[in-house]
Design a protein around this motif. Structure first.
Motif, PDB file in Angstrom:
ATOM      1  N   ASN A 249      20.367  31.654 -45.031  1.00 46.11           N
ATOM      2  CA  ASN A 249      19.946  32.202 -43.742  1.00 46.11           C
ATOM      3  C   ASN A 249      18.846  31.369 -43.102  1.00 46.11           C
ATOM      4  OD1 ASN A 249      21.700  34.417 -43.819  1.00 46.11           O
ATOM      5  ND2 ASN A 249      20.287  35.574 -45.136  1.00 46.11           N
ATOM      6  N   ALA A 250      18.237  30.493 -43.892  1.00 49.94           N
ATOM      7  CA  ALA A 250      17.152  29.657 -43.383  1.00 49.94           C
ATOM      8  C   ALA A 250      17.679  28.610 -42.413  1.00 49.94           C
ATOM      9  CB  ALA A 250      16.442  28.972 -44.543  1.00 49.94           C
ATOM     10  N   LYS A 251      16.992  28.435 -41.307  1.00 50.18           N
ATOM     11  CA  LYS A 251      17.336  27.408 -40.314  1.00 50.18           C
ATOM     12  C   LYS A 251      16.086  26.546 -40.092  1.00 50.18           C
ATOM     13  CE  LYS A 251      21.280  29.565 -39.727  1.00 50.18           C
ATOM     14  NZ  LYS A 251      22.512  29.064 -40.353  1.00 50.18           N
ATOM     15  N   PRO A 252      15.765  25.691 -41.046  1.00 44.09           N
ATOM     16  CA  PRO A 252      14.504  24.958 -40.957  1.00 44.09           C
ATOM     17  C   PRO A 252      14.464  23.984 -39.787  1.00 44.09           C
ATOM     18  CG  PRO A 252      15.885  24.061 -42.694  1.00 44.09           C
ATOM     19  CD  PRO A 252      16.562  25.309 -42.220  1.00 44.09           C
ATOM     20  N   ALA A 253      13.271  23.860 -39.219  1.00 46.66           N
ATOM     21  CA  ALA A 253      13.047  22.868 -38.169  1.00 46.66           C
ATOM     22  C   ALA A 253      12.800  21.530 -38.843  1.00 46.66           C
ATOM     23  CB  ALA A 253      11.842  23.269 -37.325  1.00 46.66           C
ATOM     24  N   VAL A 254      13.625  20.529 -38.531  1.00 48.05           N
ATOM     25  CA  VAL A 254      13.544  19.261 -39.244  1.00 48.05           C
ATOM     26  C   VAL A 254      13.418  18.090 -38.290  1.00 48.05           C
ATOM     27  CG1 VAL A 254      14.895  20.138 -41.183  1.00 48.05           C
ATOM     28  CG2 VAL A 254      16.057  18.959 -39.318  1.00 48.05           C
ATOM     29  N   VAL A 255      12.904  16.989 -38.836  1.00 46.07           N
ATOM     30  CA  VAL A 255      12.882  15.718 -38.124  1.00 46.07           C
ATOM     31  C   VAL A 255      13.486  14.669 -39.038  1.00 46.07           C
ATOM     32  CG1 VAL A 255      10.851  16.265 -36.740  1.00 46.07           C
ATOM     33  CG2 VAL A 255      10.567  15.126 -38.953  1.00 46.07           C
ATOM     34  N   SER A 256      14.026  13.635 -38.436  1.00 42.98           N
ATOM     35  CA  SER A 256      14.500  12.477 -39.188  1.00 42.98           C
ATOM     36  C   SER A 256      13.538  11.333 -38.932  1.00 42.98           C
ATOM     37  CB  SER A 256      15.915  12.091 -38.735  1.00 42.98           C
ATOM     38  OG  SER A 256      16.309  10.865 -39.344  1.00 42.98           O
ATOM     39  N   VAL A 257      12.952  10.807 -40.000  1.00 41.51           N
ATOM     40  CA  VAL A 257      11.993   9.708 -39.887  1.00 41.51           C
ATOM     41  C   VAL A 257      12.638   8.430 -40.393  1.00 41.51           C
ATOM     42  CG1 VAL A 257       9.795   8.802 -40.715  1.00 41.51           C
ATOM     43  CG2 VAL A 257       9.995  11.217 -40.139  1.00 41.51           C
ATOM     44  N   LEU A 258      12.704   7.420 -39.531  1.00 38.91           N
ATOM     45  CA  LEU A 258      13.216   6.112 -39.908  1.00 38.91           C
ATOM     46  C   LEU A 258      12.068   5.127 -39.865  1.00 38.91           C
ATOM     47  CD1 LEU A 258      15.533   7.507 -37.788  1.00 38.91           C
ATOM     48  CD2 LEU A 258      16.856   5.736 -38.947  1.00 38.91           C
ATOM     49  N   ALA A 259      11.852   4.432 -40.963  1.00 44.72           N
ATOM     50  CA  ALA A 259      10.730   3.508 -41.053  1.00 44.72           C
ATOM     51  C   ALA A 259      11.152   2.306 -41.879  1.00 44.72           C
ATOM     52  CB  ALA A 259       9.539   4.211 -41.689  1.00 44.72           C
ATOM     53  N   HIS A 260      10.301   1.296 -41.895  1.00 42.64           N
ATOM     54  CA  HIS A 260      10.629   0.107 -42.683  1.00 42.64           C
ATOM     55  C   HIS A 260       9.379  -0.568 -43.201  1.00 42.64           C
ATOM     56  CE1 HIS A 260       9.514  -2.880 -39.590  1.00 42.64           C
ATOM     57  NE2 HIS A 260       9.986  -2.011 -38.724  1.00 42.64           N
ATOM     58  N   GLY A 261       9.590  -1.436 -44.181  1.00 45.62           N
ATOM     59  CA  GLY A 261       8.494  -2.128 -44.828  1.00 45.62           C
ATOM     60  C   GLY A 261       8.263  -3.507 -44.257  1.00 45.62           C
ATOM     61  N   ALA A 262       8.404  -3.670 -42.949  1.00 45.05           N
ATOM     62  CA  ALA A 262       8.208  -4.977 -42.327  1.00 45.05           C
ATOM     63  C   ALA A 262       6.747  -5.389 -42.392  1.00 45.05           C
ATOM     64  CB  ALA A 262       8.667  -4.946 -40.866  1.00 45.05           C
ATOM     65  N   SER A 263       6.502  -6.683 -42.217  1.00 45.31           N
ATOM     66  CA  SER A 263       5.140  -7.197 -42.307  1.00 45.31           C
ATOM     67  C   SER A 263       4.437  -7.219 -40.960  1.00 45.31           C
ATOM     68  CB  SER A 263       5.172  -8.618 -42.883  1.00 45.31           C
ATOM     69  OG  SER A 263       5.988  -9.452 -42.084  1.00 45.31           O
ATOM     70  N   ILE A 264       5.148  -6.844 -39.865  1.00 47.48           N
ATOM     71  CA  ILE A 264       4.536  -6.796 -38.542  1.00 47.48           C
ATOM     72  C   ILE A 264       4.890  -5.471 -37.887  1.00 47.48           C
ATOM     73  CG2 ILE A 264       4.542  -9.283 -38.205  1.00 47.48           C
ATOM     74  CD1 ILE A 264       7.082  -8.964 -36.538  1.00 47.48           C
ATOM     75  N   PRO A 265       4.033  -4.955 -37.011  1.00 46.66           N
ATOM     76  CA  PRO A 265       4.330  -3.682 -36.343  1.00 46.66           C
ATOM     77  C   PRO A 265       5.554  -3.790 -35.443  1.00 46.66           C
ATOM     78  CG  PRO A 265       2.013  -4.286 -36.127  1.00 46.66           C
ATOM     79  CD  PRO A 265       2.718  -5.500 -36.657  1.00 46.66           C
ATOM     80  N   CYS A 266       6.180  -2.651 -35.204  1.00 48.88           N
ATOM     81  CA  CYS A 266       7.316  -2.605 -34.291  1.00 48.88           C
ATOM     82  C   CYS A 266       7.173  -1.381 -33.405  1.00 48.88           C
ATOM     83  CB  CYS A 266       8.628  -2.535 -35.068  1.00 48.88           C
ATOM     84  SG  CYS A 266       8.789  -1.062 -36.078  1.00 48.88           S
ATOM     85  N   PRO A 267       7.812  -1.343 -32.239  1.00 46.50           N
ATOM     86  CA  PRO A 267       7.714  -0.171 -31.367  1.00 46.50           C
ATOM     87  C   PRO A 267       8.234   1.075 -32.052  1.00 46.50           C
ATOM     88  CG  PRO A 267       8.668  -2.045 -30.213  1.00 46.50           C
ATOM     89  CD  PRO A 267       8.621  -2.415 -31.668  1.00 46.50           C
ATOM     90  N   LEU A 268       7.615   2.190 -31.790  1.00 44.21           N
ATOM     91  CA  LEU A 268       8.022   3.471 -32.344  1.00 44.21           C
ATOM     92  C   LEU A 268       8.718   4.294 -31.276  1.00 44.21           C
ATOM     93  CD1 LEU A 268       7.991   5.674 -34.514  1.00 44.21           C
ATOM     94  CD2 LEU A 268       5.657   6.239 -33.815  1.00 44.21           C
ATOM     95  N   ARG A 269       9.931   4.781 -31.572  1.00 46.93           N
ATOM     96  CA  ARG A 269      10.696   5.573 -30.614  1.00 46.93           C
ATOM     97  C   ARG A 269      10.745   7.028 -31.076  1.00 46.93           C
ATOM     98  NH1 ARG A 269      14.195   1.065 -31.100  1.00 46.93           N
ATOM     99  NH2 ARG A 269      15.603   2.278 -32.377  1.00 46.93           N
ATOM    100  N   PHE A 270      10.732   7.932 -30.097  1.00 42.71           N
ATOM    101  CA  PHE A 270      10.782   9.356 -30.388  1.00 42.71           C
ATOM    102  C   PHE A 270      12.024   9.969 -29.771  1.00 42.71           C
ATOM    103  CE2 PHE A 270       6.809  10.294 -32.424  1.00 42.71           C
ATOM    104  CZ  PHE A 270       6.019   9.205 -32.090  1.00 42.71           C
ATOM    105  N   GLY A 271      12.555  10.997 -30.485  1.00 45.66           N
ATOM    106  CA  GLY A 271      13.747  11.662 -29.992  1.00 45.66           C
ATOM    107  C   GLY A 271      13.459  12.810 -29.047  1.00 45.66           C
ATOM    108  N   SER A 272      12.199  13.106 -28.793  1.00 43.06           N
ATOM    109  CA  SER A 272      11.871  14.162 -27.837  1.00 43.06           C
ATOM    110  C   SER A 272      10.499  13.894 -27.238  1.00 43.06           C
ATOM    111  CB  SER A 272      11.881  15.539 -28.511  1.00 43.06           C
ATOM    112  OG  SER A 272      10.731  15.715 -29.316  1.00 43.06           O
ATOM    113  N   ARG A 273      10.266  14.394 -26.008  1.00 44.50           N
ATOM    114  CA  ARG A 273       8.971  14.208 -25.363  1.00 44.50           C
ATOM    115  C   ARG A 273       7.875  14.956 -26.112  1.00 44.50           C
ATOM    116  NH1 ARG A 273      10.007  14.389 -18.824  1.00 44.50           N
ATOM    117  NH2 ARG A 273      11.450  12.610 -18.737  1.00 44.50           N
TER     118      ARG A 273
END
Length: 290
Positions: A249-273
């Motif tokens: 019966n549980a309907k948990p609120a969830v997010v999907s986090v995609l990340a990586h182990g790169a050596s330089i920063p990269c832009p971060l995108r969001f799926g909602s405002r």
């Protein structure tokens, strides 16, 4: 066989394999007789050149409980008796050619009661610790190319999680505490430490601790500043649709986090405002896109 054909395989971990044991030409043992309706268990012969590829990587094979050491009138137990015996013959062959193979019968190291699926048994955490120690011993625990997971949503640390959390605090005293013992946040933090440079991580996590819970602000800020998050998809508005057909019966609120182990920063995108706004209030000075 996959380890023979693919040079990117760096180790083999197997739980209760029942067949497919390979040996170099001229070294295949005699079939092992059993009263099992599946018949005698035979090894498979391959050329020595291919077999020697298995000597370049560590191999471990685990077997659970209730496997007899001598023939028995119970065919199902006798069936696994010969499979454990053949696994040991396989490991002996690998080691004879200079390899590193081991067969671990769990009762022999004090872990009893396991079935054919030890990683699904009630003591699966104990089984995981055994594997983790082996990975650490073989220096295989810090260089994963890909981590995919759905950590527990509990506000409770397991015994092992508590040990890891305390060790992290000793190494980095300025690291904020994880509020309410949110084990999913510990999973997220530790996933980064297991990635090799360029490795990728995708976790399904509770949206509250990751984005919206005010009490996790400091630890969330710490994670965003220390690591490179590629994208966060907030499925909170869709939770009633995502779990249609679920027996719970549980309907948990969830997010999907995609990340990586790169050596330089990269832009971060969001799926909602909303997720973007929450992130922006937590951190500053990082590259962000929507």
């Amino acid at each position: 066989l996959a380890a023979i054909k693919n040079p990117e395989i760096h180790a083999v971990v197997a739980y209760e394999p029942g067949s497919g044991f390979i040996f170099p030409a001229g070294e295949v043992p005699e079939p092992l007789e059993t009263i099992s309706p599946f018949g005698a268990l035979a090894g498979t012969e391959i050329v020595l050149e291919d077999f020697q590829k298995l000597t370049k990587i560590p191999i471990v094979i685990y077997y659970g409980d209730n496997i007899p050491a001598v023939p028995t009138a119970e065919w199902n137990k006798d069936n696994w008796r010969v499979r454990l015996q053949m696994a040991r013959l396989f490991a002996d062959a690998v080691n004879r050619h200079g390899g590193d193979a081991a067969v671990v019968h769990l009762p022999e190291i004090g872990i009893k009661g396991n079935t054919h699926f030890p990683f699904s048994d009630m003591n699966n955490q104990e089984i995981a610790v055994v594997l983790e120690k082996w990975l650490h011993e073989k220096k295989l625990d810090i260089d994963f190319d890909l981590i995919i997971g759905n950590p527990p949503f509990n506000s409770e640390f397991t015994e092992w999680a508590d040990i890891i959390n305390k060790e992290e605090k000793k190494v980095c005293p300025e690291r904020p505490d994880i509020p309410d013992n949110q084990i999913a946040l510990l999973f997220l933090e530790q996933s980064f430490k297991l990635l090799r440079s360029g490795g990728r991580c995708c976790l399904i996590l509770p949206s509250g601790p990751v984005l919206y819970n005010i009490k996790t602000h400091d630890f969330r800020k710490y994670l965003f500043e220390q690591n490179y998050f590629r994208e966060i998809c907030d499925f909170t508005p869709l939770r009633t649709k995502l779990f249609i057909g679920s027996s719970s019966n549980a309907k948990p609120a969830v997010v999907s986090v995609l990340a990586h182990g790169a050596s330089i920063p990269c832009p971060l995108r969001f799926g909602s405002r909303r997720a973007y706004s929450t992130y922006k209030s937590s951190c500053s000075g990082l590259s962000v896109s929507r």
